[in-house]
Design a protein around this motif. Sequence first.
Motif, PDB file in Angstrom:
ATOM      1  N   GLU A 155      -5.644   5.318   4.545  1.00 22.36           N
ATOM      2  CA  GLU A 155      -5.990   4.100   3.807  1.00 22.36           C
ATOM      3  C   GLU A 155      -4.978   2.996   4.071  1.00 22.36           C
ATOM      4  O   GLU A 155      -5.337   1.816   4.164  1.00 22.36           O
ATOM      5  CB  GLU A 155      -6.079   4.413   2.306  1.00 22.36           C
ATOM      6  CG  GLU A 155      -6.452   3.231   1.434  1.00 22.36           C
ATOM      7  CD  GLU A 155      -7.853   2.690   1.704  1.00 22.36           C
ATOM      8  OE1 GLU A 155      -8.199   1.644   1.124  1.00 22.36           O
ATOM      9  OE2 GLU A 155      -8.616   3.306   2.497  1.00 22.36           O
TER      10      GLU A 155
ATOM     11  N   ILE B 172      -5.936  -0.720   5.476  1.00 21.03           N
ATOM     12  CA  ILE B 172      -5.519  -1.955   4.801  1.00 21.03           C
ATOM     13  C   ILE B 172      -4.693  -2.830   5.745  1.00 21.03           C
ATOM     14  O   ILE B 172      -4.855  -4.058   5.777  1.00 21.03           O
ATOM     15  CB  ILE B 172      -4.729  -1.613   3.517  1.00 21.03           C
ATOM     16  CG1 ILE B 172      -5.676  -1.015   2.467  1.00 21.03           C
ATOM     17  CG2 ILE B 172      -4.022  -2.861   2.971  1.00 21.03           C
ATOM     18  CD1 ILE B 172      -4.975  -0.472   1.245  1.00 21.03           C
TER      19      ILE B 172
ATOM     20  N   ALA C 208       0.831  -1.212   0.000  1.00 18.79           N
ATOM     21  CA  ALA C 208       0.000   0.000   0.000  1.00 18.79           C
ATOM     22  C   ALA C 208       0.859   1.253   0.000  1.00 18.79           C
ATOM     23  O   ALA C 208       0.551   2.246  -0.690  1.00 18.79           O
ATOM     24  CB  ALA C 208      -0.927  -0.023   1.211  1.00 18.79           C
TER      25      ALA C 208
ATOM     26  N   ALA D 211      -8.144  -2.421  -2.004  1.00 16.67           N
ATOM     27  CA  ALA D 211      -7.587  -2.937  -0.752  1.00 16.67           C
ATOM     28  C   ALA D 211      -7.628  -4.464  -0.722  1.00 16.67           C
ATOM     29  O   ALA D 211      -6.683  -5.122  -0.256  1.00 16.67           O
ATOM     30  CB  ALA D 211      -8.356  -2.371   0.441  1.00 16.67           C
TER      31      ALA D 211
END
Length: 612
Positions: free
Chosen positions: A469, A473, A460, A555
Motif C-alpha cells: 500500500e 500511495i 504512509a 490514500a
Amino acid sequence: MENKINTNREKIENTKTGPVTSPISQKKLVSKVNALTSPSSVNPFLNPQNIIFNTEKGSTLNYKFVVDELVKLANVDNTSDFYNGIHSIILQSIDSSFMAIGIFKEKSNCINLKLEDKLGNCFSTKVFLKDEENPIVQVFQTREIQFVEKKNYLKISYYKDYSTVILPLISANKCIGVLLVEDAYARQNIVLYSLIANLLALVTHNIELLEKSDEYINTDALTLLSNHRGFQEILTNEISRAQTNKTPLSIIMMDINNITKINRDLGHAKGDEVIKVVAEKVRQNMREGDIAGRYGGDEIAIILPNTDSAQAKYVAEFLTYSLSCCFIDDIGPIKVSVGVATYPDCAEDKEKLLILAEQAMYISQAKGYNDGMSAIISSSDFNFWDDVALKSYAEVVSKRHSQLGINFEEELLEKFNTDHDLSDTRTWEIATSLAGAIDAKDPYTKGHSTSVSKFSEALARAINLPEKEVERITLGALLHDVGKIGIPETVLKKEGPLSDDEWAIMKQHPVIGVEKVLQPNPNLRDLIPIVKYHHERIDGKGYPENLSNGDIPLAAKIVAIADTYHALISDRPYRKGMNIEKAISILEEGAGTQWDKNLVRTFIQIAPSLGV
C-alpha cells in the motif's frame, strides 16, 4: 536591453579609429537631412526656388527639385537602395555621364569603388591606399575636394577623356569613402555636390551602424558566436530552406563538462576562458556553411545544413578530437558531451529537434568517454523509452521548464496507454518522466510531484501501512497532478488568484487525470481513488464530488496533506514559501475540517525531518 545594445555599439566602434557614434533614428535622420539641405546650410544668400546649375548640355536644374529628391532618400534603410537613388538623381537630373561611390574597407585597406553610367552599365574596382598617386586615394587621405581633368586614373578605357570631381565622404569627423562625379561644370555645381556628399556620408554611416548594432544584438559578447536568439532565428530559416529543398539538416549540441566545478573552484574567469576556447576551436574547425551559436551558459550548438546524421556524427567526432587536444592551465584537456539530432528523420518540429539534440547530449554525458573521447550520440541511435533516455529526457524537461512548446507528455501518455505489459520498474520510470513534464509546465512547481510523493510515502510509513500500500500511495502521489496535462497553461501559469471561471477549469484536473491517463491502462487503475479524490475535504466542501470524511479513501487523505504542505513551503509567483512552523500551523487550523486530524497530527511529528 538598450544598455546592452549601446555597449555592443561601443565595442564595434572601439575596434576602429575615430569617435564612438550611435545610429540615428529615421525620424532624426530626416531632420538632419532637412537641416543639411536648408538654404542657410548651402548659401544664406541664395534662394533655392531660383537656383539653377549648369550642366554639360547647357540645360538648367532646379535646386529645390534635387533637394526634395534627396530628402526622400533619407528614409531608405539599406545602402543598395540608397546608392541607387543617388545614382538616379545625379545621372538623370544632372545628366552626368557617370558617377561612382567608393567606401573604405579597413580589413583590406582599400576603397571599394562602384561606378555606374547613364546607360546602366556598372563597373567595380578596388583602389588600394598604397596607390598614393591616385586622386581617389589623395582625396580620401587629405579630405580635400579634387577636380581632375581627363586623366585615366579609373583605369577604365571608356572614361579616360572626361572631367571629374572627387569629394570626400565625411561623417562624425571620419572619412568613410569618396563620391566621384563626371561633370565639365563641376566647379560651378560644387555646392550641390558637397550637399550630396554630406548626405551620402551621413546616411551611409548611419546604415552601417544600424546594421552592426543589429548584428551585435544577435551576437554573444563572450564567444562572438550567435546568441540564443540569433541561433533560433537562423535555425528557423534553415529548417524552412531544408523543407523547401527536401534536404536533411542536423544539429550538434555540445555541453562543456565540469564547467560548474571549474567556476566554483577556479572562478568564473577561468570558466569563461574555457568557453571562449571551445567557441574559437568550433569556429576554426567547423565546415563552411555551418552556423555555431552559444545555446546556453556552457552549451555550443551548431547547425549543419544539408547534412545527415552520419555526416553530422563525423563532424562532431572531428570537433571533439580538436577540443581534446586543447590543454587549459589547471584544468587539462577540454571534454564535452555531444548530441546530434537530424531533420526530418528525428523530428520535423524545430523545438522537438532541439530537445532531442539536448537529450542525446545528456545521454552522451551519462555514457562518459571511450579512450578519452566523448561518446557521440544521435537521437536516431537510442530508444526514447529506455532507462538512460528517460532519465536524460527528465533532465531536459527540468532544465527547460515551460519552454517546451510541444507535447512530449502526449507521447508519454501514448506509451502508457498502448503498452499494458510494463514492468513495475518501467512504470515508475515513465511515471517519473510524465510527472516531470507536468511540473515543467509551471516553473514555480518544479519538483512538486516528486516531493509530494516523498512526503506521502513518509506519512504512509509513519502510520504503519503495508509495504504494498505504501508503494501504491507513493506512485499515486507522483501522478496526483497528472490531469494538469489537459489544463491550459494560461491558467496554470497565472500570477495571482484565479477567477471563478479559471477555478472551474482547474478543478477538472483530477477527473482529467483519471480519464486520460489512468483509466486506459489496467496497470494504473488502482491509483484512480488517489488521483481523483486528493482535493476532497473532510467537511464535504472539496472537489470533484464533495465527498465527506468517511467516503474519502485513506490514500487520498494522505496525498492531500502532503500536497498542501509542499505547496505552503514552496515559492509562488505571488508569495515566498512559508517556513515549516507557519505551514504546520495552517495544517493544524484545518485539521478536522479540511484534512483528517489524526493524519495531520502524525504528519506534524515527521514534517521537520522531511526537508523541502
